[in-house]
Write a protein that holds these residues in place. Structure first.
Motif, PDB file in Angstrom:
ATOM      1  N   ALA A 111       0.823  -1.211   0.000  1.00  0.00           N
ATOM      2  CA  ALA A 111       0.000   0.000   0.000  1.00  0.00           C
ATOM      3  C   ALA A 111       0.854   1.257   0.000  1.00  0.00           C
ATOM      4  CB  ALA A 111      -0.934  -0.012   1.211  1.00  0.00           C
ATOM      5  N   SER A 112       1.928   1.268   0.791  1.00  0.00           N
ATOM      6  CA  SER A 112       2.756   2.465   0.926  1.00  0.00           C
ATOM      7  C   SER A 112       3.558   2.758  -0.333  1.00  0.00           C
ATOM      8  CB  SER A 112       3.699   2.323   2.121  1.00  0.00           C
ATOM      9  OG  SER A 112       2.975   2.216   3.327  1.00  0.00           O
ATOM     10  N   THR A 113       4.140   1.719  -0.932  1.00  0.00           N
ATOM     11  CA  THR A 113       4.915   1.954  -2.146  1.00  0.00           C
ATOM     12  C   THR A 113       4.019   2.394  -3.293  1.00  0.00           C
ATOM     13  OG1 THR A 113       4.820  -0.418  -2.692  1.00  0.00           O
ATOM     14  CG2 THR A 113       6.760   0.367  -1.500  1.00  0.00           C
ATOM     15  N   PHE A 119       3.689  11.855  -2.261  1.00  0.00           N
ATOM     16  CA  PHE A 119       4.540  12.435  -1.216  1.00  0.00           C
ATOM     17  C   PHE A 119       5.867  12.937  -1.778  1.00  0.00           C
ATOM     18  CE2 PHE A 119       1.568   9.892   1.108  1.00  0.00           C
ATOM     19  CZ  PHE A 119       1.435  10.485   2.351  1.00  0.00           C
ATOM     20  N   GLY A 120       6.349  12.324  -2.844  1.00  0.00           N
ATOM     21  CA  GLY A 120       7.626  12.714  -3.426  1.00  0.00           C
ATOM     22  C   GLY A 120       7.989  11.780  -4.557  1.00  0.00           C
ATOM     23  N   GLU A 187      13.133  12.174  -1.558  1.00  0.00           N
ATOM     24  CA  GLU A 187      12.312  13.294  -1.112  1.00  0.00           C
ATOM     25  C   GLU A 187      11.379  12.924   0.035  1.00  0.00           C
ATOM     26  OE1 GLU A 187      10.722  15.218  -4.882  1.00  0.00           O
ATOM     27  OE2 GLU A 187      11.875  13.513  -5.624  1.00  0.00           O
ATOM     28  N   THR A 188      11.109  11.651   0.176  1.00  0.00           N
ATOM     29  CA  THR A 188      10.238  11.183   1.241  1.00  0.00           C
ATOM     30  C   THR A 188      10.712   9.809   1.676  1.00  0.00           C
ATOM     31  OG1 THR A 188       7.902  10.910   1.906  1.00  0.00           O
ATOM     32  CG2 THR A 188       8.529  10.054  -0.255  1.00  0.00           C
ATOM     33  N   VAL A 189      10.284   9.376   2.840  1.00  0.00           N
ATOM     34  CA  VAL A 189      10.735   8.110   3.412  1.00  0.00           C
ATOM     35  C   VAL A 189       9.534   7.304   3.875  1.00  0.00           C
ATOM     36  CG1 VAL A 189      11.936   7.062   5.381  1.00  0.00           C
ATOM     37  CG2 VAL A 189      13.015   8.922   4.120  1.00  0.00           C
ATOM     38  N   ILE A 190       9.505   6.051   3.476  1.00  0.00           N
ATOM     39  CA  ILE A 190       8.565   5.091   4.062  1.00  0.00           C
ATOM     40  C   ILE A 190       9.255   4.473   5.276  1.00  0.00           C
ATOM     41  CG2 ILE A 190       7.299   2.929   3.745  1.00  0.00           C
ATOM     42  CD1 ILE A 190       7.263   3.548   0.724  1.00  0.00           C
TER      43      ILE A 190
END
Length: 276
Positions: A111-113, A119-120, A187-190
């Protein structure tokens, strides 16, 4: 109102979030960071496995636990939940459970990927320890989401130690996130361990430094995807393909499918509700 849209009149939605660890130690932490984010009318029940081994950081142990995740998913469906969330960024037994269940099944990493781009453009993953790094790299390739991932790194914590000092875990996650962003241009981090992310989000409630960092919380993204998919299912719009990858065994051999489900349901369900 047609039967297809009958559920629209009832806004209530029930989600089951399974911590796939043989302990209730993390249930309250997950509840604290997720309950304030729910839509009006959504209820979230936190469950955990009541089986051994407790730790799924090693492949043999995880393989055994995946059977119990399938059992817990079938139990959640029988209990009337609208979606089932497997609360670990290994996404253990995600494909198998999605094949078995009629309700939507969600994995936090998948889901996050899939939702990283808003987000970036480029992202990194900060996971818990060295053992998880290659496992998540493999998952990214399976999902076809590795092109924009600049790095997978870790904070050096194993899950059974995190609950003892959630503030320290949050600080390490913050520092690791800043470091990987500076070094790779992400630019963003999971924050790609559900428990590391929960520690981070708990600390972020009172720490402005953490609030200013662009991070993706896989617990929250998984719950939000579950809400959306459950709503689509209620409207007759969640039309998961059953022609190939998620084709159930019943389409090939109903007798074998019945035998499989008997094996997975004869023993008591390992899914245990979290205590309040």
């Amino acid at each position: 109102m047609s039967a297809r849209y009958a559920r629209r009149a009832d806004p209530h939605m029930r989600l089951c979030f399974l911590n796939p660890f043989g302990t209730p130690a993390y249930d309250q932490l997950i509840r604290e960071v997720l309950e304030p984010t729910l839509r009006t009318g959504t209820s979230l029940e936190i469950r955990h496995l009541d089986t051994r081994p407790e730790n799924i950081d090693y492949f043999a142990a995880k393989h055994l636990v995946e059977t119990d995740i399938m059992k817990a998913g079938l139990q959640a469906e029988r209990d009337g939940f609208d979606a089932f969330i497997i609360g670990c960024c290994y996404d253990p037994a995600l494909t198998q459970t999605r094949e078995l269940l009629s309700i939507p099944v969600v994995g936090p990493l998948e889901a996050s990927t899939a939702f990283a781009r808003p987000f970036g453009h480029r992202y990194a993953i900060v996971t818990d320890h060295h053992k998880a790094v290659p496992e998540l790299e493999d998952r990214l390739r399976v999902y076809g989401q590795d092109a924009n991932c600049r790095a997978v790194t870790s904070v050096g914590w194993f899950v059974d130690k995190m609950i003892l000092d959630t503030a320290a875990v949050a600080e390490d996650a913050y520092q690791a996130s800043r470091k990987v962003m500076a070094e790779t241009g992400a630019e963003t981090v999971i924050i790609g361990c559900t428990i590391v992310s929960a520690c981070f989000e708990k600390a972020a409630l009172t720490d402005p430094r953490l609030q200013q960092l662009s991070v993706i919380n896989p617990n929250l993204i998984a719950v939000k995807q579950a809400e959306v998919l459950a709503e689509l299912a209620a409207q007759g719009q969640y039309r998961i393909s059953r022609t190939a990858y998620y084709q159930p065994l019943s389409a090939h051999d109903p007798a074998q499918d019945e035998e499989l489900r008997t094996v997975l349901t004869t023993a008591a369900s390992p899914g245990t509700e979290a205590s309040e």
